[in-house]
Each structure stands twice: as structure tokens, then as C-alpha cells.
Write an enzyme that holds these catalytic residues in place. Structure first.
Site, PDB file in Angstrom:
ATOM      1  N   LYS A   7      -6.056  -4.873  -5.739  1.00 21.34           N
ATOM      2  CA  LYS A   7      -7.581  -4.474  -5.369  1.00 21.34           C
ATOM      3  C   LYS A   7      -8.590  -5.579  -5.931  1.00 21.34           C
ATOM      4  O   LYS A   7      -8.024  -6.099  -6.852  1.00 21.34           O
ATOM      5  CB  LYS A   7      -7.682  -3.049  -5.751  1.00 21.34           C
ATOM      6  CG  LYS A   7      -6.943  -1.912  -4.853  1.00 21.34           C
ATOM      7  CD  LYS A   7      -7.323  -0.455  -5.525  1.00 21.34           C
ATOM      8  CE  LYS A   7      -6.920   0.345  -4.308  1.00 21.34           C
ATOM      9  NZ  LYS A   7      -7.399   1.613  -4.668  1.00 21.34           N
TER      10      LYS A   7
ATOM     11  N   ARG B  54       1.517   3.292  -6.378  1.00 19.92           N
ATOM     12  CA  ARG B  54       1.244   3.088  -4.901  1.00 19.92           C
ATOM     13  C   ARG B  54       1.050   1.386  -4.892  1.00 19.92           C
ATOM     14  O   ARG B  54       0.136   0.838  -5.293  1.00 19.92           O
ATOM     15  CB  ARG B  54       0.120   3.696  -4.431  1.00 19.92           C
ATOM     16  CG  ARG B  54      -0.082   3.663  -3.079  1.00 19.92           C
ATOM     17  CD  ARG B  54      -1.400   4.332  -2.406  1.00 19.92           C
ATOM     18  NE  ARG B  54      -1.280   4.354  -1.092  1.00 19.92           N
ATOM     19  CZ  ARG B  54      -2.078   3.579  -0.327  1.00 19.92           C
ATOM     20  NH1 ARG B  54      -2.773   2.686  -1.078  1.00 19.92           N
ATOM     21  NH2 ARG B  54      -2.284   3.333   1.105  1.00 19.92           N
TER      22      ARG B  54
END
Length: 295
Positions: free
Chosen positions: A222, A256
Site C-alpha cells: 500500500k 492479507r
């Protein structure tokens, strides 16, 4: 904490890795986009071979600026992924990344029980919570403000860790009152949070453990990583591994991840490290008993 997830049970003494399977043309990292059935199958097979415990299949990109898609198109994409997963690995736990109750309902009618991974925790579809409760599904509730397209305009917090904790205290009570018993919480890294706030939240993530729900950490590749490193999602794997370690240190039960092999390696290393540290301190560890690990 023990959780029954569809056809699999997890006690989280060893953290689990959830593989990201994006059946989308516009996810934020180009390397995660799966378009054809062959692409999807290869991604699922690789995730399973590398040690994923859960497959998280999504058909709607939640990155800022991504195109909206209809519920029908989202359902079609998710169904392709779930069908391939169920045909190839019928015993694996499958999660669907959707905020739409209609998509969840239709997927369950076609394929049976799944986990519902909702980035809005019911805020974007008033029927989601009652639908999940009625279907008896496990539910992942994530913290976010507003919608993905506008969330980065809503980053004013006085105490981000405290506000997220208060949010989940109320949300868990709401979900349990509705009849949902299997609840996982996700702090929502990158969703309505600045880069600095993401790190503040990561540093205080252990305070969420008092809520007695498994914690999911979604930091993989991210912007909180690649902006600090002044690079791109393509070059954010090492940074992802570093933050995965810290997430485990702060109590994450699920990572995740786009890169399953590396996430599984971080879990194994952290678990062995914790076993050694606990032995030195005289505290028995349930998390670190790895078969074949050298003493």
C-alpha cells in the site's frame, strides 16, 4: 481465539495468510489484476501452494479514482473467482471482498457459505449486516469513513487509535446484536487515513486485542509503504514484509497479502522468534511450535 470459517476452523495460535485474488482490471497494483480464467486459476494455485489459508476474491477496486461497477458486473467477476476456487480447492476457506449485500446473497446461493469481507462494515449497504446474519456467515468488518472515492477527505482525527477502538467497540456490539457471531476486525490501513495516521494506528493496533476478535492487517504494497520509501507498489515487497512483522508483533491474526510465500515466511519466522523468546522468559508459547524448526 477460535473461529469457524465456512469449512475450516482456525484457532489463530499460528497466524493465517489471506491471499488477495483481484478479479479486476484496475486494482491499485497492476501485478495483482486477474482478467482471464487462466490468470485466476494460476493465482489461486500459487496461493494454495505457497501456504495461503484463505482466498479473498474481489471484483470491485476500492482504490481512490477507480471506476464504479454495477452489482451485476461485480457479482459476475466474483463468481468466476469463487467457481474456480471451489472447483480446484474445495476445502479452502473463501472470502468475498464486497460491500454489497446483493453480491453476498447471490454468491452464497450459487456456491454456499463464504466469508464476507466488507470494507464499509455495513455503512455502504444498509442490508449487509442483516443479510450476513441471516445467512450465518463469518464477517470481516473494516474501519473506513465515507466512500472509497472520497475517503481521503475524511482524515480528521483527534486520537486515531482511540477512535478506531471506540468504533469497533460499538460495531462489534451492533453485529452481535444482529446475530453475527464470527467477527474479524480490520483497522483499515489506507482507508480514510493519512500516511502518518496509518503508522500511528499500526503502533497501537495491540489495543484492539481487548475486543476479543481476530485482527486482520491489510498493508500489502500500500501507499503507506511506497510513499515513505519514495517508490511504487512494484517495489514495496520488502517494506510489506517489514510491516507484516510489526503487525504480527501488535497482535494480527491474519495477514492479507498479495505475496503469499513471503507473508507465510514472515509468519513462520515471527512464530519461531516468539517461541524462543517465550522459552527464554519461561512463558510457554502456543504460537511457535513449528514442525521441523531447528532449536
Amino acid at each position: 481465539m477460535t473461529l469457524k470459517i465456512t469449512n475450516a476452523a482456525f484457532d489463530f495460535s499460528m497466524p493465517a495468510v489471506m491471499a488477495i485474488i483481484n478479479v479486476t482490471p484496475d486494482s491499485f497494483w497492476e501485478g495483482s489484476r486477474r482478467i482471464t480464467d487462466d490468470d485466476i486459476l494460476r493465482a489461486i494455485e500459487t496461493a494454495a501452494e505457497e501456504g495461503a489459508a484463505i482466498l479473498d476474491i474481489g471484483g470491485y477496486s476500492s482504490r481512490p479514482g477507480a471506476a464504479d461497477v454495477s452489482a451485476d458486473e461485480e457479482q459476475r467477476r466474483v463468481a468466476r473467482g469463487v467457481r474456480i476456487a471451489r472447483e480446484r480447492f474445495p476445502q479452502m476457506a473463501v472470502s468475498i471482498d464486497t460491500f454489497r449485500s446483493e453480491v453476498a446473497q447471490r454468491i452464497v446461493e450459487e456456491f454456499g457459505a463464504v466469508i464476507v469481507n466488507d470494507i464499509s462494515a455495513g455503512a455502504l449497504d444498509a442490508r449487509m449486516i442483516t443479510t450476513v446474519a441471516g445467512l450465518g456467515l463469518p464477517y470481516i468488518a473494516m474501519h473506513m469513513r465515507a466512500r472509497p472515492a472520497t475517503m481521503q477527505q475524511h482524515t480528521a482525527y483527534e486520537d486515531i487509535a482511540g477512535e478506531v477502538r471506540d468504533y469497533f467497540t460499538a460495531k462489534i456490539a451492533e453485529l452481535r446484536a444482529a446475530g453475527i457471531r464470527e467477527i474479524i476486525i480490520d483497522p483499515g490501513f489506507g482507508f480514510a487515513k493519512t500516511t502518518r495516521q496509518n503508522y500511528e494506528l499500526l503502533g497501537a493496533m495491540d489495543t484492539l486485542s481487548a475486543l476479543r476478535c481476530p485482527l486482520l492487517a491489510g498493508v500489502s504494497r500500500k501507499s503507506m509503504i511506497y510513499k515513505v520509501l519514495e517508490t511504487s507498489p512494484e517495489d514495496a515487497l520488502a517494506g510489506t514484509a517489514a510491516l507484516h512483522w510489526e503487525a504480527l508483533h501488535k497482535g494480527a491474526s491474519i495477514l492479507r497479502a498479495h505475496d503469499v510465500r513471503e507473508a507465510v515466511q514472515v509468519v513462520r519466522l515471527f512464530s519461531y522468534y516468539k517461541e524462543v523468546a517465550d522459552e527464554i522468559s519461561g512463558t510457554p508459547s502456543a504460537a511457535g511450535r513449528l514442525s521441523g524448526a531447528k532449536k
